[in-house]
Design a protein around this motif. Structure first.
Motif, short mmCIF file in Angstrom:
data_model
loop_
_atom_site.label_atom_id
_atom_site.label_comp_id
_atom_site.label_asym_id
_atom_site.label_seq_id
_atom_site.Cartn_x
_atom_site.Cartn_y
_atom_site.Cartn_z
N ARG A 147 1.03 -1.13 -0.21
CA ARG A 147 0.02 -0.10 0.06
C ARG A 147 0.86 1.17 0.03
O ARG A 147 2.04 1.33 1.02
CB ARG A 147 -0.86 0.08 1.23
N PHE A 148 0.75 2.33 -0.88
CA PHE A 148 1.39 3.33 -0.75
C PHE A 148 0.30 4.37 -0.47
O PHE A 148 -0.48 4.91 -1.19
CB PHE A 148 1.89 3.89 -2.19
N GLY A 149 0.12 4.76 0.72
CA GLY A 149 -0.89 5.52 1.18
C GLY A 149 -2.19 4.98 1.18
O GLY A 149 -2.52 3.95 1.48
N GLN A 163 -3.69 0.92 -3.07
CA GLN A 163 -3.46 -0.27 -2.70
C GLN A 163 -2.80 -0.79 -4.26
O GLN A 163 -3.26 -1.23 -4.96
CB GLN A 163 -4.62 -1.03 -2.59
N ALA A 164 -1.45 -0.71 -4.12
CA ALA A 164 -0.77 -1.28 -5.55
C ALA A 164 -0.76 -2.49 -5.69
O ALA A 164 -0.87 -2.98 -6.94
CB ALA A 164 0.83 -0.75 -5.33
N VAL A 165 -0.69 -3.40 -4.55
CA VAL A 165 -0.71 -4.91 -4.72
C VAL A 165 -1.34 -5.58 -3.66
O VAL A 165 -1.45 -5.20 -2.44
CB VAL A 165 0.68 -5.53 -4.87
N GLY A 207 -0.31 -7.28 -17.12
CA GLY A 207 -1.55 -6.13 -16.66
C GLY A 207 -1.46 -4.94 -17.11
O GLY A 207 -0.24 -4.60 -17.74
N PRO A 208 -2.40 -4.14 -17.49
CA PRO A 208 -2.38 -2.71 -18.01
C PRO A 208 -1.64 -1.84 -17.11
O PRO A 208 -1.22 -2.41 -15.88
CB PRO A 208 -3.83 -2.48 -17.73
N ASN A 209 -1.32 -0.73 -17.40
CA ASN A 209 -0.39 0.27 -16.56
C ASN A 209 -1.14 0.58 -15.54
O ASN A 209 -2.23 0.63 -15.23
CB ASN A 209 -0.39 1.71 -17.30
N GLY A 210 -0.27 0.60 -14.36
CA GLY A 210 -0.62 0.79 -12.91
C GLY A 210 -1.26 -0.28 -12.08
O GLY A 210 -2.02 -0.26 -11.21
N SER A 211 -1.07 -1.66 -12.93
CA SER A 211 -1.90 -2.88 -12.31
C SER A 211 -1.08 -3.39 -11.18
O SER A 211 -1.55 -4.25 -10.64
CB SER A 211 -2.14 -3.87 -13.38
N GLY A 212 0.31 -3.01 -10.97
CA GLY A 212 0.87 -3.38 -9.91
C GLY A 212 2.10 -4.10 -10.27
O GLY A 212 2.92 -4.83 -9.30
N LYS A 213 2.42 -4.24 -11.45
CA LYS A 213 3.57 -5.37 -12.00
C LYS A 213 4.93 -4.79 -11.40
O LYS A 213 5.59 -5.44 -10.90
CB LYS A 213 3.57 -5.33 -13.50
N THR A 214 5.12 -3.53 -11.53
CA THR A 214 6.64 -2.95 -10.91
C THR A 214 6.57 -3.02 -9.58
O THR A 214 7.72 -3.53 -8.98
CB THR A 214 6.70 -1.69 -11.58
N THR A 215 5.60 -3.00 -8.97
CA THR A 215 5.50 -2.76 -7.33
C THR A 215 5.86 -4.13 -6.91
O THR A 215 6.54 -4.40 -6.10
CB THR A 215 4.47 -2.47 -7.03
N SER A 216 5.10 -5.21 -7.69
CA SER A 216 5.35 -6.75 -7.33
C SER A 216 7.01 -7.16 -7.54
O SER A 216 7.55 -7.67 -6.82
CB SER A 216 4.52 -7.73 -8.13
N ASP A 268 11.57 -5.89 -16.41
CA ASP A 268 10.51 -5.16 -16.31
C ASP A 268 10.18 -4.51 -17.86
O ASP A 268 10.85 -3.78 -18.19
CB ASP A 268 10.36 -4.13 -15.21
N GLU A 269 8.98 -4.83 -18.29
CA GLU A 269 8.69 -4.23 -19.65
C GLU A 269 10.06 -4.19 -20.59
O GLU A 269 10.38 -3.16 -21.04
CB GLU A 269 8.07 -2.82 -19.45
N PRO A 270 10.74 -5.36 -20.99
CA PRO A 270 11.84 -5.20 -21.77
C PRO A 270 11.79 -4.66 -22.82
O PRO A 270 12.82 -4.26 -23.70
CB PRO A 270 12.27 -6.79 -21.70
N1 LIG Z 1 6.40 5.01 -5.02
C1 LIG Z 1 4.93 5.14 -5.21
N2 LIG Z 1 4.35 5.93 -4.27
C2 LIG Z 1 2.87 6.00 -4.71
N3 LIG Z 1 2.14 5.33 -5.47
C3 LIG Z 1 2.78 4.33 -6.21
C4 LIG Z 1 4.19 4.31 -6.19
N4 LIG Z 1 4.54 3.50 -6.90
C5 LIG Z 1 3.42 2.92 -7.55
N5 LIG Z 1 2.67 3.44 -7.17
C6 LIG Z 1 1.07 3.33 -7.62
O1 LIG Z 1 0.77 1.79 -7.61
C7 LIG Z 1 0.08 1.45 -8.74
C8 LIG Z 1 0.77 0.39 -9.08
O2 LIG Z 1 2.01 0.72 -9.87
P1 LIG Z 1 2.99 -0.16 -10.63
O3 LIG Z 1 4.05 0.70 -11.04
O4 LIG Z 1 3.25 -1.26 -9.96
O5 LIG Z 1 1.99 -0.48 -11.91
P2 LIG Z 1 2.55 -1.22 -13.13
O6 LIG Z 1 1.55 -2.29 -13.34
O7 LIG Z 1 4.17 -1.63 -12.96
O8 LIG Z 1 2.39 -0.03 -14.16
P3 LIG Z 1 3.46 0.57 -15.32
O9 LIG Z 1 3.34 -0.63 -16.28
O10 LIG Z 1 2.57 1.81 -15.64
O11 LIG Z 1 4.60 0.77 -14.60
C9 LIG Z 1 -0.35 2.51 -9.42
O12 LIG Z 1 -1.62 3.00 -8.97
C10 LIG Z 1 0.89 3.55 -9.08
O13 LIG Z 1 0.56 4.91 -9.27
#
Ligand SMILES: Nc1ncnc2c1ncn2[C@@H]1O[C@H](COP(=O)(O)OP(=O)(O)OP(=O)(O)O)[C@@H](O)[C@H]1O
Length: 296
Positions: free
Chosen positions: A13-15, A18-20, A37-46, A153-155
């Motif tokens: 959770r970022f504030g 809920q990223a993942v 997953g689409p942009n913002g779906s939580g891939k990079t966070t995972s 990540d998105e190579p």
């Molecule tokens: N450091 C952060 N602080 C606040 N919110 C964040 C942070 N990092 C990611 N998020 C939010 O968490 C959610 C998931 O982001 P994430 O980057 O993991 O998605 P993603 O699937 O990798 O998307 P993308 O392909 O656009 O990178 C998004 O809503 C993003 O805005």
């Protein structure tokens, strides 16, 4: 099968975001595991969490059956974003710097440059490289200490079609050498072409996971109708070769069990006393399949 990465109920959770949320999945050795997953779906966070650059809010994960530590980190090569190489130095010189940081002998440099197709360009400066070449150099640097797992990540982001094809080919080549690959992508087509397994993420939630050919199988859809719809539906309920069916206005849409085709269906219908007024086969697009998963 040996599990290389075991993720259990991982959340971030970022504030208020809920990223993942409660991610659970296992990556088997030798697989090419797509996180789709689409942009913002939580891939990079995972990926960030399992690579120890983002602190999970809750949940656990294990690499090779252990928590992350120096030893397990050395067994995982990662490319979360294109690394900053020195633009005025040659590819070879940049790799020497990476080798120094990683404590790897210079004798390992040429083989990885060869693998990524850059051995002949090793004396070119980084700034003279195309985006695709830069990405291949980044992959070479991640492979320098011969990790068992490569995380990308998105190579292919930002690459032209030729660059995309080269990176995909390279990923398959690296996997063929026995490495496990974990690959985040928002491109359905990429995951379908490259990966053996897929986890579909949407708004931080896992929607589906499993082998690509079962999760993203574009099964043929058969559209049929007959004058006596009630009889048709009754027969469909009893036909073993029918996997699923649904009535839509004046027709029925169905999928068949593996190994059966429209000819088998037509024959079975005829034997049950039904003459079909329409029989059309439609290939369901992967996009439709994907949209169905994330709509659930
Ligand atoms: N450091 C952060 N602080 C606040 N919110 C964040 C942070 N990092 C990611 N998020 C939010 O968490 C959610 C998931 O982001 P994430 O980057 O993991 O998605 P993603 O699937 O990798 O998307 P993308 O392909 O656009 O990178 C998004 O809503 C993003 O805005």
């Amino acid at each position: 099968m040996t599990v290389v990465l075991d993720i259990d109920n991982l959340s971030k959770r970022f504030g208020s975001i809920q990223a993942v949320k409660g991610l659970t999945l296992q990556v088997e050795q030798g697989s090419i595991y797509g996180i789709l997953g689409p942009n913002g779906s939580g891939k990079t966070t995972s990926l960030g969490m399992v690579l120890d650059v983002i602190q999970p809010t809750s949940g656990t994960f294990a690499w090779f059956g252990q928590g992350i530590n120096r030893g397990t980190k050395q067994r995982v090569g990662a490319l979360l974003e294109t690394p900053n190489f020195y633009s005025y130095l040659t590819a070879r010189k940049n790799m020497e710097i990476v080798a120094g940081i990683k404590g790897v002998g210079y004798n390992k440099i040429n083989p990885v440059l060869h693998l990524v197709g850059l051995e002949e360009r090793k004396h070119t400066t980084f700034k003279g490289f195309s985006l695709g070449m830069k990405q291949r150099l980044a992959i070479a640097s991640a492979l320098l200490n011969n990790p068992e797992v490569l995380v990308l990540d998105e190579p292919t982001n930002g690459l032209d079609p030729e660059g995309i094809a080269e990176i995909r080919e390279l990923i398959l080549q690296i996997a063929a050498e026995g490495k496990t690959i974990i690959l985040a992508s928002h491109l359905l087509d990429e995951v379908e072409k490259v990966c053996t397994h897929v986890a579909v993420l949407q708004d931080g939630v896992l929607r589906a996971k499993g082998p690509v050919d079962t999760i993203l199988s574009a099964k043929d859809q058969v559209i049929i109708n007959a004058p006596d719809m009630a009889h048709l539906l009754e027969v469909l309920r009893q036909l073993p070769l029918v996997e699923s069916f649904q009535q839509e206005r004046d027709h029925v849409r169905l999928t068949l069990q593996d190994g059966f085709g429209s000819l088998d269906l037509n024959k079975a219908m005829f034997e049950a006393g039904i003459v079909l007024a329409q029989l059309t086969v439609r290939r369901k697009s992967l996009e439709a399949q994907f949209l169905e998963i994330i709509k659930k």
